[in-house]
Scaffold this motif. Structure first.
Motif, PDB file in Angstrom:
ATOM      1  N   SER A   1      11.142   2.009  10.681  1.00 20.64           N
ATOM      2  CA  SER A   1      11.381   3.058   9.436  1.00 20.64           C
ATOM      3  C   SER A   1      11.933   2.345   8.214  1.00 20.64           C
ATOM      4  N   VAL A   2      11.833   0.989   8.020  1.00 17.95           N
ATOM      5  CA  VAL A   2      12.539   0.348   7.037  1.00 17.95           C
ATOM      6  C   VAL A   2      11.197  -0.689   6.582  1.00 17.95           C
ATOM      7  N   VAL A   3      11.213  -0.552   5.226  1.00 19.05           N
ATOM      8  CA  VAL A   3      10.006  -1.498   4.456  1.00 19.05           C
ATOM      9  C   VAL A   3      10.598  -2.658   3.934  1.00 19.05           C
ATOM     10  N   PHE A   4      10.110  -3.683   4.000  1.00 18.38           N
ATOM     11  CA  PHE A   4      10.511  -4.967   3.131  1.00 18.38           C
ATOM     12  C   PHE A   4       9.142  -5.374   2.085  1.00 18.38           C
ATOM     13  N   TYR A   5       9.214  -4.782   0.930  1.00 24.18           N
ATOM     14  CA  TYR A   5       8.212  -5.159   0.110  1.00 24.18           C
ATOM     15  C   TYR A   5       8.375  -6.354  -0.781  1.00 24.18           C
ATOM     16  N   ALA A   6       7.294  -6.889  -1.185  1.00 25.35           N
ATOM     17  CA  ALA A   6       7.199  -8.165  -2.057  1.00 25.35           C
ATOM     18  C   ALA A   6       6.122  -8.065  -3.100  1.00 25.35           C
ATOM     19  N   SER A   7       6.647  -8.071  -4.195  1.00 21.86           N
ATOM     20  CA  SER A   7       5.723  -7.994  -5.229  1.00 21.86           C
ATOM     21  C   SER A   7       4.845  -8.986  -5.670  1.00 21.86           C
ATOM     22  N   GLY A   8       4.764 -10.289  -4.943  1.00 19.75           N
ATOM     23  CA  GLY A   8       4.137 -11.336  -5.157  1.00 19.75           C
ATOM     24  C   GLY A   8       4.260 -12.448  -6.165  1.00 19.75           C
ATOM     25  N   LYS A   9       5.581 -12.352  -6.548  1.00 19.93           N
ATOM     26  CA  LYS A   9       6.028 -13.330  -7.354  1.00 19.93           C
ATOM     27  C   LYS A   9       6.991 -14.358  -6.931  1.00 19.93           C
ATOM     28  N   ALA A  10       7.953 -13.763  -5.939  1.00 19.01           N
ATOM     29  CA  ALA A  10       8.936 -14.805  -5.341  1.00 19.01           C
ATOM     30  C   ALA A  10       8.126 -15.883  -4.827  1.00 19.01           C
TER      31      ALA A  10
ATOM     32  N   ALA B   1      14.123   3.667   4.609  1.00 18.75           N
ATOM     33  CA  ALA B   1      14.643   2.501   3.670  1.00 18.75           C
ATOM     34  C   ALA B   1      13.448   1.492   2.994  1.00 18.75           C
ATOM     35  N   PHE B   2      13.748   1.294   1.756  1.00 17.79           N
ATOM     36  CA  PHE B   2      12.749   0.386   1.004  1.00 17.79           C
ATOM     37  C   PHE B   2      13.413  -0.676   0.537  1.00 17.79           C
ATOM     38  N   VAL B   3      13.128  -1.983   0.761  1.00 18.60           N
ATOM     39  CA  VAL B   3      13.941  -3.003   0.107  1.00 18.60           C
ATOM     40  C   VAL B   3      12.754  -3.556  -0.561  1.00 18.60           C
ATOM     41  N   GLY B   4      12.883  -3.865  -2.011  1.00 18.32           N
ATOM     42  CA  GLY B   4      11.931  -4.341  -2.729  1.00 18.32           C
ATOM     43  C   GLY B   4      12.197  -5.704  -3.567  1.00 18.32           C
ATOM     44  N   LEU B   5      11.523  -6.696  -3.133  1.00 18.10           N
ATOM     45  CA  LEU B   5      11.545  -7.801  -3.723  1.00 18.10           C
ATOM     46  C   LEU B   5      10.697  -8.102  -5.022  1.00 18.10           C
ATOM     47  N   GLY B   6      11.309  -7.556  -6.104  1.00 18.07           N
ATOM     48  CA  GLY B   6      10.517  -7.535  -7.188  1.00 18.07           C
ATOM     49  C   GLY B   6       9.536  -6.159  -7.348  1.00 18.07           C
ATOM     50  N   GLY B   7       8.850  -6.068  -8.533  1.00 18.18           N
ATOM     51  CA  GLY B   7       7.895  -5.285  -8.592  1.00 18.18           C
ATOM     52  C   GLY B   7       8.328  -3.875  -8.939  1.00 18.18           C
ATOM     53  N   ASN B   8       7.258  -3.080  -9.260  1.00 15.58           N
ATOM     54  CA  ASN B   8       7.668  -1.772  -9.808  1.00 15.58           C
ATOM     55  C   ASN B   8       6.728  -0.668  -8.963  1.00 15.58           C
ATOM     56  N   PHE B   9       6.898  -0.458  -7.253  1.00 14.82           N
ATOM     57  CA  PHE B   9       6.137   0.002  -6.441  1.00 14.82           C
ATOM     58  C   PHE B   9       5.828   1.236  -6.699  1.00 14.82           C
ATOM     59  N   VAL B  10       6.704   2.118  -7.081  1.00  7.87           N
ATOM     60  CA  VAL B  10       6.298   3.447  -7.187  1.00  7.87           C
ATOM     61  C   VAL B  10       5.487   3.839  -8.415  1.00  7.87           C
ATOM     62  N   ARG B  11       5.463   3.132  -9.292  1.00  4.57           N
ATOM     63  CA  ARG B  11       4.649   3.327 -10.659  1.00  4.57           C
ATOM     64  C   ARG B  11       3.125   2.598 -10.474  1.00  4.57           C
ATOM     65  N   ALA B  12       3.134   1.595  -9.320  1.00  3.41           N
ATOM     66  CA  ALA B  12       1.841   0.962  -9.204  1.00  3.41           C
ATOM     67  C   ALA B  12       1.059   1.438  -7.953  1.00  3.41           C
ATOM     68  N   VAL B  13       1.577   2.563  -7.074  1.00  6.11           N
ATOM     69  CA  VAL B  13       0.728   3.106  -5.997  1.00  6.11           C
ATOM     70  C   VAL B  13      -0.342   4.409  -6.352  1.00  6.11           C
ATOM     71  N   PRO B  14      -1.270   4.674  -5.779  1.00  7.26           N
ATOM     72  CA  PRO B  14      -1.929   5.950  -5.833  1.00  7.26           C
ATOM     73  C   PRO B  14      -1.155   7.135  -5.654  1.00  7.26           C
ATOM     74  N   ASP B  15      -1.710   8.413  -6.069  1.00 13.70           N
ATOM     75  CA  ASP B  15      -0.954   9.529  -5.709  1.00 13.70           C
ATOM     76  C   ASP B  15       0.301   9.405  -6.172  1.00 13.70           C
ATOM     77  N   ARG B  16       0.616   9.031  -7.224  1.00 21.61           N
ATOM     78  CA  ARG B  16       2.150   8.817  -7.606  1.00 21.61           C
ATOM     79  C   ARG B  16       2.669   9.961  -7.956  1.00 21.61           C
ATOM     80  N   ASP B  17       2.041  11.197  -8.084  1.00 20.20           N
ATOM     81  CA  ASP B  17       2.874  12.415  -8.320  1.00 20.20           C
ATOM     82  C   ASP B  17       3.200  12.908  -7.020  1.00 20.20           C
ATOM     83  N   LEU B  18       2.722  12.466  -5.928  1.00 24.80           N
ATOM     84  CA  LEU B  18       3.144  12.836  -4.524  1.00 24.80           C
ATOM     85  C   LEU B  18       4.218  12.057  -4.109  1.00 24.80           C
ATOM     86  N   ILE B  19       4.286  10.777  -4.560  1.00 22.93           N
ATOM     87  CA  ILE B  19       5.132   9.647  -3.973  1.00 22.93           C
ATOM     88  C   ILE B  19       6.411   9.749  -4.609  1.00 22.93           C
TER      89      ILE B  19
END
Length: 762
Positions: free
Chosen positions: A148-157, A460-478
């Motif tokens: 249930s936990v996500v470890f997202y990385a933006s591609g810059k680290a 849970a969402f752990v984000g290593l950089g980025g702006n995940f919610v702004r970048a994804v599709p169907d943002r108005d649902l997310i």
């Protein structure tokens, strides 16, 4: 030379030139960078210097006096701004209020200076200590199910941070390691792995010194990788011919004035790039390439019929490929009528392009997200590979596949283990190295994460950089569902929209930026990144950090792992924080072929090459050969044409890097002052009874039950194919359905979104 269509908004100048200098100057005046910024720029992308945090274009061993571009300079100056976003700022503003601010205004508050936790009672971020943050994160994570936990990385680290981040996720018990590749080039990783055994491009930077032709699909170097303009210019000057397939007329593929060439800067006489500029329809690349293939086969027949050597490299096909005969039959049987209809191009133009390809001894195929971000993007890549295989243009000097990546280390992150696909990671070796059993279950892609946010299974969402919610599709649902999570953790340099959507517990952890000095217990630290050409480069920052309270990304990752109780004789988080060379040693142990003698080679001028078997004509496919693929469609679109339906292309401006907006100018397209525009050609404007400057809405037309719309768009006449409209990412992301993605990779299909135009408010 490709010219702008009469009556359309366009830029009459060239890529580069004084416009580029002016763009950098405007950002410098706004950010007022601290002393030393010029020194950083002078050493940017040079051996033993700082590797740019913008795109992943290669870094040459022999450098120009200035080895940075307009967007690279903007990214550096953005990092080294004088502006500071302190805890006092959050004391004055609730998150509810800040959500009404424009994204640009949020980031312009400057660098974050202290660790923060979300206080729900006051609806504010408040300052906390690092120890409080790490303990709070560990407390929230421990009761949660790993899946249930996500470890997202933006591609810059860096490679070092990325390796340890993946190790942390697997020690926690999941492979939920999506990164920004899921949103852009995952189609490459899946499609090319299948057909040639390599998930990345086969070219080296020096191949552009030897190619005779470049086939260029759906990528814009003027905005997304301006340093590419130099090798393109050199190639054209020695006689290389560039054939462009792109719905959008991009100045960076038409003409270039080199800012480092005094004569060009004085005369403003550009180098003309495109030998042919073919405005293919969105999703029409499969058909366009089929047209090239069909004519190359005809040329081969004619040559052999005249007793001459064939155009097709039959010896290569016999030795190295499988499926040629079946594909050849399909190409011959495909009608020119179908090819023209789906590509939007004329047979004569495709035949002329094919003749350039047939005469070129060495050809490089370059492509970007105009190919990968389609429902049938993987089939498009397969078709381009088919074309290249026909003449043996993979696995030799001056030829090959060249996908142009975005984030500065997005390819490298995959190399060192950030992947949701366990089969791509040496899990047995990790188990032996670190004394725990890594999970074997397939993790979540970006699309999977979004679906889990909506249905509540992601906690849970752990984000290593980025702006995940702004970048994804169907943002108005997310966005409305995002704060239902138990924990959100954001590792960042500046404030962005995602940070304003806290979970029940939330932490905003500020890190040093790559141009800044990273000093740990053993002294100043260097990091490494991988470019688009599979070369590894060392990078060292020398500027004073924006705040004494900042920690490096690596130190933050290790701090979380240590607070989780994961330290042992083999998992040495504190030692790794003290000395990054120790991290490189364990990376080399996990990946001995790619990273042998890692520490000794990291400062190699031009980077050290980690290798690519496909370049050696060793095909790591199921058959052991390069595979011809037979597309089941001539259009990469997931939803076809219908009366009144348009297909939307989302684009970035040259005042932008991904979701980071540096300003409201899109100089290279002649657009200024706003990003809320609808680009459409004049003929379509007439048919739709629209006038220039009219304010309209776009509404989704994907055929599902979900209502999607974006209002307030200014009609702007622009040179695009019929039935195609354009607008900016991420503003138009709400129009992209979450389910509308590449069939093989789940990359969002943002380059062919079905929409309709409403003149009344949506």
């Amino acid at each position: 030379m490709a010219k702008a269509r009469k009556g359309t908004v366009h830029y009459a100048g060239s890529a580069g030139g004084w416009g580029s200098v002016s763009g950098m100057r405007q950002v410098a005046l706004r950010e007022r960078p601290l002393a030393g910024a010029l020194d950083t720029l002078v050493h940017q992308n040079k051996p033993e210097g700082y590797m740019c945090g913008s795109c992943a274009w290669g870094k040459p061993a022999s450098t120009h006096a200035f080895e940075f571009c307009e967007n690279g300079a903007k990214a550096t100056l953005w990092d080294l701004t004088r502006d500071r976003c302190t805890p006092a700022f959050f004391a004055d503003h609730t998150l509810t209020e800040l959500r009404t601010w424009a994204d640009y205004d949020l980031e312009m508050q400057g660098r974050l200076t202290a660790p923060l936790r979300y206080d729900a009672a006051g609806d504010r971020y408040v300052e906390c200590t690092w120890e409080e943050a790490f303990k709070g994160i560990a407390k929230a994570l421990k009761p949660l199910q790993p899946k249930s936990v996500v470890f997202y990385a933006s591609g810059k680290a860096s490679l070092e941070t990325s390796y340890l981040y993946a190790l942390l996720a697997r020690r926690f018990g999941c492979n939920n390691l999506p990164d920004s590749s899921n949103m852009c080039h995952e189609t490459t990783s899946v499609a090319m792995k299948k057909v040639i055994g390599s998930p990345v491009g086969t070219c080296k930077l020096e191949d552009f010194e030897h190619c005779d032709a470049i086939l260029y699909f759906g990528q814009n170097p003027g905005t997304n990788s301006p340093r590419f303009l130099h090798p393109l210019q050199d190639a054209v000057r020695r006689g290389c011919k560039i054939i462009v397939f792109n719905p959008v007329k991009e100045v960076g593929l038409m003409r270039f004035v080199d800012p480092q060439n005094p004569v060009q800067m004085v005369t403003q006489k550009p180098t003309e790039f495109a030998h042919m500029y073919l405005q293919v329809r969105p999703g029409g690349d499969i058909a366009a390439v089929m047209g090239l293939v069909k004519h190359v086969i005809a040329l081969d027949r004619a040559a052999q019929g005249a007793g001459q050597a064939g155009v097709i490299d039959q010896a290569f096909l016999d030795q190295h490929t499988r499926g040629w005969k079946a594909f050849r039959k399909r190409a011959i049987g495909t009608s020119w009528e179908e090819i023209e209809r789906h590509s939007g191009l004329k047979r004569a133009d495709l035949e002329a392009a094919a003749e350039v390809y047939a005469k070129a001894e060495r050809t490089i195929a370059v492509y970007g997200m105009g190919v990968t971000q389609h429902v049938h993007g993987a089939q498009t890549i397969g078709m381009i590979v088919n074309l290249m295989l026909m003449r043996g243009n993979i696995g030799r000097e001056g030829a090959g596949m060249c996908p142009v990546r975005g984030h500065s280390n997005v390819q490298g992150q995959r190399t060192v283990g950030i992947s949701e696909k366990p089969e791509l990671v040496p899990l047995d070796r990790l188990a032996e190295q670190f004394g725990f059993a890594p999970p074997r279950e397939t993790g979540m892609t970006t699309v999977d994460v979004c679906e889990g946010i909506i249905d509540g299974s992601v906690r849970a969402f752990v984000g290593l950089g980025g702006n995940f919610v702004r970048a994804v599709p169907d943002r108005d649902l997310i966005e409305p569902a995002w704060s239902g999570q138990d924990l959100t953790v954001y590792i960042a340099t500046k404030l962005n929209r995602s940070h304003l959507l806290p979970g029940k517990a939330s932490y905003l952890l500020p890190c040093i930026a790559r141009p800044e000095e990273d000093r740990q217990a053993s002294g100043a630290q260097a990091v490494t990144v991988e470019d688009s050409f599979s070369h590894i480069h060392g990078s060292i920052g020398r500027r004073k950090p924006a705040s004494v309270a900042l920690r490096s990304e690596l130190a933050i990752v290790c701090g979380i792992a240590d607070a989780m109780g994961y330290s042992s004789s083999k998992l040495r988080w504190q030692d790794w924080t003290a000395d990054y060379a120790m991290v490189r040693d364990v990376i080399a142990e996990t990946y001995p072929e790619e990273f042998r003698e890692f520490n000794a080679r990291m400062w190699t001028p031009g980077g050290f090459y980690k290798g690519n078997k496909a370049r050696e004509r060793i095909w790591l496919t199921e058959s052991g050969k390069a595979e011809f693929t037979d597309p089941d469609t001539l259009s990469a679109l997931g939803v076809g044409d219908a009366g009144g339906r348009f297909h939307l292309i989302t684009m970035r401006s040259n005042d932008q890097f991904n979701t980071t907006i540096y300003g409201m100018e899109d100089r290279l397209r002649g657009i200024s002052g706003t990003r809320m525009v609808l680009l459409i050609n004049p003929d379509d404007m007439k048919r739709a009874k629209l006038t220039e400057g009219q304010i309209v809405s776009l509404v989704g037309d994907a055929g599902d039950d979900r209502a999607r719309s974006v209002a307030g768009l200014r009609v702007t006449p622009f040179d695009l194919p019929n039935g195609c409209v354009g607008g900016y990412y991420p503003e138009l992301n709400p129009l992209v359905p979450l389910w509308y993605h590449d069939e093989d990779s789940k990359t969002p299909a943002s380059k062919g979104v079905p929409v309709r135009i409403h003149t009344a408010p949506a």
